[in-house]
Scaffold this active site. Structure first.
Site, short mmCIF file in Angstrom:
data_model
loop_
_atom_site.label_atom_id
_atom_site.label_comp_id
_atom_site.label_asym_id
_atom_site.label_seq_id
_atom_site.Cartn_x
_atom_site.Cartn_y
_atom_site.Cartn_z
N LYS A 273 0.85 -1.19 0.00
CA LYS A 273 0.00 0.00 0.00
C LYS A 273 0.89 1.25 0.00
CE LYS A 273 -4.54 1.05 1.82
NZ LYS A 273 -5.67 0.66 2.66
N GLU A 356 -20.24 -4.67 9.24
CA GLU A 356 -21.20 -3.81 9.94
C GLU A 356 -22.31 -4.62 10.62
OE1 GLU A 356 -19.88 -3.16 6.98
OE2 GLU A 356 -18.88 -1.23 7.29
N ARG A 384 -26.53 -1.42 5.48
CA ARG A 384 -26.64 -2.86 5.28
C ARG A 384 -26.93 -3.61 6.58
NH1 ARG A 384 -20.81 -4.72 3.04
NH2 ARG A 384 -21.60 -3.60 1.24
#
Ligand SMILES: Cc1ncc(C[n+]2csc(CCOP(=O)(O)OP(=O)(O)O)c2C)c(N)n1
Length: 651
Positions: A273, A356, A384
């Site tokens: 990254k 979540e 969601r």
């Protein structure tokens, strides 16, 4: 290199300089427009390899989240528009089907690529066509529930699916959980690497031989022998890796094996990254998503501290006094302001990864055992988990507090990230407190209210900083369901400046019997127009009220505070036969706060008009809050004009 064909035609010797140019362009553009830097720098070689191995006009490349598609955009015809990245009217920071035919599937929320790609592969199989379908997914998104559900469903669904697992060992912060540990073992297993070399040599020979089937079986057996936990193999997905994601030849080789494979296959690609920009390599979390920055000095323009910071600090202080308090994040520790909490109360801080739904049900379990969990999630990502809030929290009346950060429009991240749907999604759930503060001080009072409440509570607050109100050392809980008449009311003609308006109104209401009284308050404090504003829309309501007064219309402003329970007593008291109500919210109008006000008035048997201001039933684009508000009639002038029109119509 503005077309996939040109990328395919490039001699292999020029790929490094192409990668270099892409990185420079990405860094320069993000330094001006903000955006996802570190993930994009890490996936440059992977993008080039995908474009050389596949034909994106025919094949389907599905990017998970899509925050790593800047090189893809540059190489698939959007080079000329790239300066407009994330700008109003410009190209999106995520893949969009309506932006380019090369964006096979839209993205923004994590964990969707595998399911979508599997659906596409099955559709292809039914159609009998031959295109490749590739899902590119990060190591953190791989641990998301939807990804794992798709993985479970892959075996038997199709024989031809390529999954590229782009593993940089990071989520936004360090990746968490046992899947990430498993991937780490695969990346570093010397035993496996030694075996892999030998296996690949045997594979070369067996692959095209009549012993093809034996090869598959042997390979599977060997893999489970050497990798006791070869998770993907158990799901019927062939695992190949790890592959150096910055080595053009290595990725190209792996992709060509994958293309010839007759089973679902996963290529485990190791990337770094932030690759190519030292500061981002060293601090990939800090450089994950950034605002403008100085490229030479690697100095970020720090955003003004907003509600997230106040929330995190306040919760940390509250937890000092209440050992039942725990904080939960779904991979957004820094974004939700929980960094100080993690530092001070590490054993009471839980990063559950990009999960979540799990975050919500996990909190419910903690609450069922006497803890006071506070779940901090962006408004857009709670969407969601709505069923979990209903089924696991509300129906069991558990004391879980949800702090919905980034509620309202969020700026440059655009439609997938606007937090404008939470009010309609949540206000219908039984027993839920739903509130929004007008400023930072009120946020702390709401937090105290929520954690002391014996049931579920939600506090929503925006991404943009608040007005900068001083935060009390010892915030006190609010009276649940009580709105506040704004100080701005002091400006109403005939109204004495400085007297406490809400208590006067409350006194009058109680003297006259409150909501049940047939005669509404009429002591000179009533207004022709009442603005009911939610949180960050209060300044707009005040400014519109000023305009109405200038036009000779008596207008007052209410800080609603509670979407649920709504202050129906105050509403009833204000609803004279002449009153026009105007509601303002940083959320969609359909089913939102204004609808709640309308329903409440109808329930009271009142027929007052309610003009509702918020976001329309349409896709709201990317842009600053101010520019989006201006484009959608959410300015003092436009709001006042609409209200005046209604007043003038005699209603
Ligand atoms: C459902 C959901 N929750 C949270 C996020 C915020 N988010 C964006 S990128 C990201 C990390 C993704 O990590 P990974 O998949 O490993 O990709 P990387 O950024 O490391 O390339 C997170 C948590 C999101 N986009 N979607």
């Amino acid at each position: 290199m503005n077309s996939p064909a040109a990328v395919r035609a490039l001699p292999a010797g020029e790929l490094d300089s192409l990668a270099q140019e892409l990185r420079e362009r990405i860094i320069t553009t993000v330094s001006r427009n903000g955006g996802h830097l570190a993930a994009n720098l890490g996936s440059v070689e992977l993008t080039i390899a995908l474009l050389r191995a596949f034909d994106p006009a025919v094949d389907r490349i599905v990017w998970d989240v899509g925050h790593q598609t800047y090189a893809w955009k540059l190489l698939t015809g959007r080079h000329g528009q790239f300066d407009s990245l994330r700008q109003p009217g410009g190209i999106s920071g995520f893949p969009r089907r309506d932006e380019s035919p090369f964006d096979a599937f839209g993205g923004g929320h994590a964990g969707t690529a595998l399911s979508a790609a599997l659906g596409m592969a099955v559709a292809r199989d039914r159609r009998g066509s031959s295109e490749y379908v590739v899902a590119v997914i990060g190591d953190a998104a791989m641990g998301n529930g939807i990804s794992l559900e798709a993985l479970k469903n892959t075996e038997g669904a199709t024989q031809r699916l390529i999954v590229v697992l782009n593993d940089n060992e990071m989520s936004i912060s360090s990746n968490v959980g046992s899947l990430s540990r498993h991937l780490g073992q695969l990346l570093s297993s010397p035993k496996y690497n030694r075996w892999k070399g030998a296996a690949e040599r045997i594979a070369q020979q067996l692959r095209m031989s009549p012993f093809r089937r034996t090869y598959h079986r042997t390979e599977k057996a060997l893999k489970s022998l050497f990798l006791q936990n070869a998770l993907f193999e158990e799901f019927g997905v062939r695992y190949i890796g790890p592959i150096d994601g910055h080595d053009h030849r290595a990725i190209a080789g792996a992709l060509s094996i994958a293309k010839r494979y007759d089973r679902p296959i996963l290529l485990h690609v190791a990337t770094q990254k932030g690759r190519g920009y030292k500061a981002a390599e060293e601090s990939p979390e800090r450089w994950h998503g950034v605002g403008r920055f100085d490229v030479a000095k690697a100095e970020l323009v720090e955003p003004a501290p907003g509600y997230s910071k106040i929330f995190g600090e306040c919760l940390t202080r509250l937890a000092d006094r209440d050992p039942r308090l725990v904080a939960i994040t779904a991979a957004m520790c820094a974004g939700t302001g929980l960094t100080p909490f993690e530092a001070r109360h590490p054993t009471r801080f839980f990063d559950v990864g990009i999960c979540e739904e799990h975050a919500v049900v996990f909190a419910a379990g903690l609450a069922a055992e006497g803890m006071r969990p506070v779940v901090a999630i962006y408004s857009t990502f709670i969407q969601r988990a709505v069923d979990c809030i209903l089924h696991d929290v509300c129906l069991q009346n558990l004391p879980v507090t949800f702090c919905l950060d980034r509620a309202g429009v969020v700026g440059a991240d655009g439609p997938t990230h606007h937090g404008i749907f939470d009010i309609p999604l949540l206000r219908c759930l039984p027993g839920l407190l739903l509130m929004q503060p007008k400023d930072e001080a009120e946020l702390t009072c709401m937090l105290v209210t929520a954690v002391q409440h014996n049931g579920p509570a939600v506090i929503r607050y925006p991404r943009d900083p608040g007005p900068g109100a001083a935060v009390p050392d010892d915030p006190q809980p609010l009276e649940i369901g009580q709105a506040e008449i704004d100080d701005d009311y002091a400006e109403v003609p005939g109204r004495r400046r400085g007297a406490p308006p809400s208590s006067s109104i409350t006194n009058v209401i109680s003297q006259t019997g409150g909501a049940s009284s047939a005669s509404p308050v009429s002591d000179g404090y009533d207004c022709r127009v009442w603005f009911w504003a939610l949180g960050d829309m209060l300044p707009l309501a005040r400014a519109a009220a000023v305009r109405l007064r200038a036009a000779g219309v008596v207008a007052g402003v209410v800080n609603a505070r509670f979407i649920k329970p709504l202050d129906t007593r105050l509403l009833a008291a204000q609803a004279t036969p002449q009153t026009v109500f105007a509601t303002l919210e940083n959320g969609v109008v359909a089913g939102g706060f204004g609808s709640a006000v309308q329903e409440a008035l109808a329930g009271l048997g009142r027929t007052n008009p309610v003009l509702r201001f918020g976001w329309p039933d349409a896709v709201i684009g990317q842009g600053t809050t101010a520019s989006l508000m201006a484009a959608h009639g959410l300015t003092p002038e436009a709001v006042a004009a609409k209200v005046l029109e209604r007043v003038a119509s005699g209603q």
